[in-house]
Scaffold this motif. Structure first.
Motif, short mmCIF file in Angstrom:
data_model
loop_
_atom_site.label_atom_id
_atom_site.label_comp_id
_atom_site.label_asym_id
_atom_site.label_seq_id
_atom_site.Cartn_x
_atom_site.Cartn_y
_atom_site.Cartn_z
N UNK A 32 0.82 -1.21 0.00
CA UNK A 32 0.00 0.00 0.00
C UNK A 32 0.85 1.26 0.00
N UNK A 33 1.94 1.22 0.74
CA UNK A 33 2.83 2.38 0.85
C UNK A 33 3.76 2.51 -0.36
N UNK A 34 3.83 1.47 -1.19
CA UNK A 34 4.82 1.47 -2.26
C UNK A 34 6.23 1.51 -1.71
N UNK A 35 6.42 0.87 -0.56
CA UNK A 35 7.69 0.96 0.15
C UNK A 35 8.78 0.20 -0.59
N UNK A 36 9.89 0.86 -0.85
CA UNK A 36 11.05 0.19 -1.43
C UNK A 36 11.87 -0.44 -0.30
N UNK A 37 12.19 -1.72 -0.47
CA UNK A 37 13.04 -2.42 0.48
C UNK A 37 14.32 -2.82 -0.23
N UNK A 38 15.42 -2.20 0.18
CA UNK A 38 16.72 -2.46 -0.43
C UNK A 38 17.41 -3.51 0.44
N UNK A 39 17.27 -4.76 0.03
CA UNK A 39 17.62 -5.89 0.88
C UNK A 39 19.00 -6.43 0.57
N UNK A 40 19.78 -6.64 1.62
CA UNK A 40 21.09 -7.28 1.50
C UNK A 40 20.89 -8.71 0.98
N UNK A 41 21.86 -9.18 0.20
CA UNK A 41 21.76 -10.40 -0.59
C UNK A 41 21.04 -11.57 0.02
N UNK A 42 21.52 -12.11 1.13
CA UNK A 42 20.91 -13.32 1.70
C UNK A 42 19.48 -13.06 2.16
N UNK A 43 19.23 -11.87 2.68
CA UNK A 43 17.88 -11.52 3.10
C UNK A 43 16.94 -11.46 1.89
N UNK A 44 17.40 -10.82 0.83
CA UNK A 44 16.60 -10.75 -0.40
C UNK A 44 16.32 -12.15 -0.92
N UNK A 45 17.34 -12.99 -0.96
CA UNK A 45 17.18 -14.31 -1.54
C UNK A 45 16.20 -15.16 -0.72
N UNK A 46 16.20 -14.98 0.60
CA UNK A 46 15.28 -15.72 1.45
C UNK A 46 13.84 -15.29 1.18
N UNK A 47 13.62 -13.99 0.97
CA UNK A 47 12.27 -13.49 0.67
C UNK A 47 11.80 -14.07 -0.66
N UNK A 48 12.68 -14.04 -1.67
CA UNK A 48 12.32 -14.56 -2.99
C UNK A 48 12.03 -16.05 -2.93
N UNK A 49 12.86 -16.80 -2.21
CA UNK A 49 12.68 -18.25 -2.12
C UNK A 49 11.38 -18.60 -1.43
N UNK A 50 10.94 -17.77 -0.50
CA UNK A 50 9.69 -18.01 0.23
C UNK A 50 8.47 -17.55 -0.56
N UNK A 51 8.70 -16.88 -1.70
CA UNK A 51 7.59 -16.41 -2.52
C UNK A 51 6.86 -15.22 -1.93
N UNK A 52 7.53 -14.48 -1.06
CA UNK A 52 6.90 -13.33 -0.42
C UNK A 52 7.21 -12.05 -1.20
N UNK A 53 6.28 -11.11 -1.13
CA UNK A 53 6.37 -9.84 -1.87
C UNK A 53 6.54 -10.08 -3.37
N UNK A 54 6.00 -11.21 -3.86
CA UNK A 54 6.11 -11.54 -5.28
C UNK A 54 5.50 -10.43 -6.13
N UNK A 55 6.25 -9.99 -7.11
CA UNK A 55 5.79 -8.95 -8.00
C UNK A 55 5.89 -7.55 -7.47
N UNK A 56 6.36 -7.40 -6.22
CA UNK A 56 6.48 -6.05 -5.65
C UNK A 56 7.71 -5.37 -6.26
#
Length: 293
Positions: A32-56
Motif C-alpha cells: 500500500x505504501x509502495x515501500x522500497x526495500x533495499x535488501x542485502x543479498x541473503x535476506x533478499x534471496x530468502x524473501x524470494x525463495x519463500x515467494x513473499x512480496x512476489x511482483x512487488x
C-alpha cells in the motif's frame, strides 16, 4: 520511501522465522505504501525463495553482507549521489547472539540512522508499528491487526536519555504529556526519571505519586533493570534518545538493554531518536482521531 533491509540468519532460517512473520503481518502495508526495500543479498534471496512480496517492484537486491551489502546501506543512510541513493531508514532484524550484529557496519548502520534522525528498526514489533504509523500518515485506514501496538493503557513505556539528550527528552515528554500519560506505567533511569516527575508534577500530576517509576542511574545499573523488564515482557516500548557522538563508560549496560529488546523481537518496540519519536506521536494522534470518528 526507501528502507534498507537486513536480517541475521536466524531470522530467515525457516518459514516461521521473524522476517517471514513480519512480511505476513505487514506485507499488505508495504504494498500500500509502495515501500522500497533495499535488501542485502541473503535476506533478499530468502524473501524470494519463500515467494513473499512476489511482483512487488520495490524489492531491490544488494550484494551479500560479506561483499559489502550492509556497508552500502550505511552509506545510503548518509546519502549518496542525491536522492537516487538515499535511504529513509533501515530495518535490521538482529539476532543478539550472532557475532555479525556487532560488526562495524552493523553498529555504523544504527549510528548513522540516529545521527540523521531516521528510523533504525531492529525488531519485528518495531517494524510492524512503524509500517502502521506510516500507513496512518499516508491517510490509510487503521489496520486492526496493529491495534495491540496502540493499547497503551495495558503497556509499560521506558523513557531513557543520555546526558546530552535529557533536555530533548524532557521537551518531548512535556509536549506529548497527554499521549505518554495514557500508558499504564512509565519507567526511567535515575536523573531522567526525576526530571520527568518534576515536569509531570508541574502539569498537575498528583504530587504524592510519581509519573515515572525511577530505577537506578544508567551507570549504576538502571539500564540492566529495565532490560530485565523487557525480557519479562513487562515493558513493551522504549523511547531511547541516544547520543551517538559520546563514548560512555557504561556502554555495556546500554548494549544490554538494546539486546534485550531484540531478544523479544515480536514484543518490544524501540524508538531511537527525537525525530522518529515525534513522527510516532503524530501518528498516534491521527489514528486515535480516525478511531473516534
Amino acid at each position: 520511501m526507501r528502507l534498507g533491509l537486513a536480517a541475521n540468519r536466524l531470522h530467515h532460517a525457516n518459514e516461521e522465522a521473524a522476517l517471514f512473520r513480519l512480511l505476513r503481518a505487514s506485507g499488505q502495508g508495504i504494498r500500500e505504501l509502495g515501500l522500497e526495500l533495499h535488501a542485502v543479498g541473503r535476506t533478499h534471496d530468502a524473501i524470494a525463495a519463500a515467494g513473499m512480496l512476489a511482483g512487488h517492484p520495490g524489492l531491490k537486491r544488494y550484494p551479500y553482507g560479506r561483499e559489502g551489502g550492509l556497508m552500502k546501506l550505511v552509506a545510503e543512510i548518509v546519502g549518496m549521489e542525491g536522492d537516487a541513493r538515499t535511504l529513509d531508514g533501515a530495518i535490521y532484524l538482529i539476532d543478539p547472539v550472532d557475532p555479525s550484529s556487532v560488526f562495524p557496519e552493523a553498529i555504523a548502520l544504527k549510528r548513522q540512522c540516529v545521527i540523521h534522525g531516521k528510523p533504525f528498526i531492529s525488531t519485528v514489533a518495531s517494524a510492524r508499528d512503524w509500517i502502521e504509523n506510516e500507513r496512518i500518515h499516508a491517510g490509510l485506514a487503521p489496520d486492526p491487526g496493529a491495534d495491540r501496538f496502540h493499547d497503551f493503557e495495558s503497556q509499560t513505556l521506558a523513557l531513557i536519555a543520555h546526558d546530552a539528550m535529557k533536555p530533548q527528552m524532557l521537551a518531548f515528554a512535556a509536549e506529548n504529556y497527554d499521549v505518554l500519560s495514557r500508558f499504564a506505567r512509565r519507567v526511567a533511569t535515575g536523573t531522567t526519571g526525576q526530571r520527568l516527575n518534576e515536569m509531570a508534577w508541574s502539569r498537575g500530576w498528583p504530587q504524592d505519586t510519581p509519573w515515572v517509576h525511577r530505577f537506578l542511574s544508567g551507570p549504576m545499573g538502571g539500564d540492566a533493570q529495565i532490560a530485565d523488564l523487557v525480557l519479562e515482557r513487562r515493558c513493551q516500548r522504549a523511547v531511547f534518545f541516544e547520543d551517538p557522538h559520546v563514548a560512555r563508560q557504561h556502554e555495556a549496560d546500554i548494549q544490554l538493554l538494546e539486546r534485550a529488546v531484540t531478544t523479544v523481537t515480536d514484543e518490544a518496540v524501540c524508538i531511537t531518536s527525537p525525530a522518529v519519536a515525534a513522527r510516532w506521536v503524530a501518528a498516534v494522534r491521527m489514528r486515535q482521531a480516525l478511531r473516534a470518528a
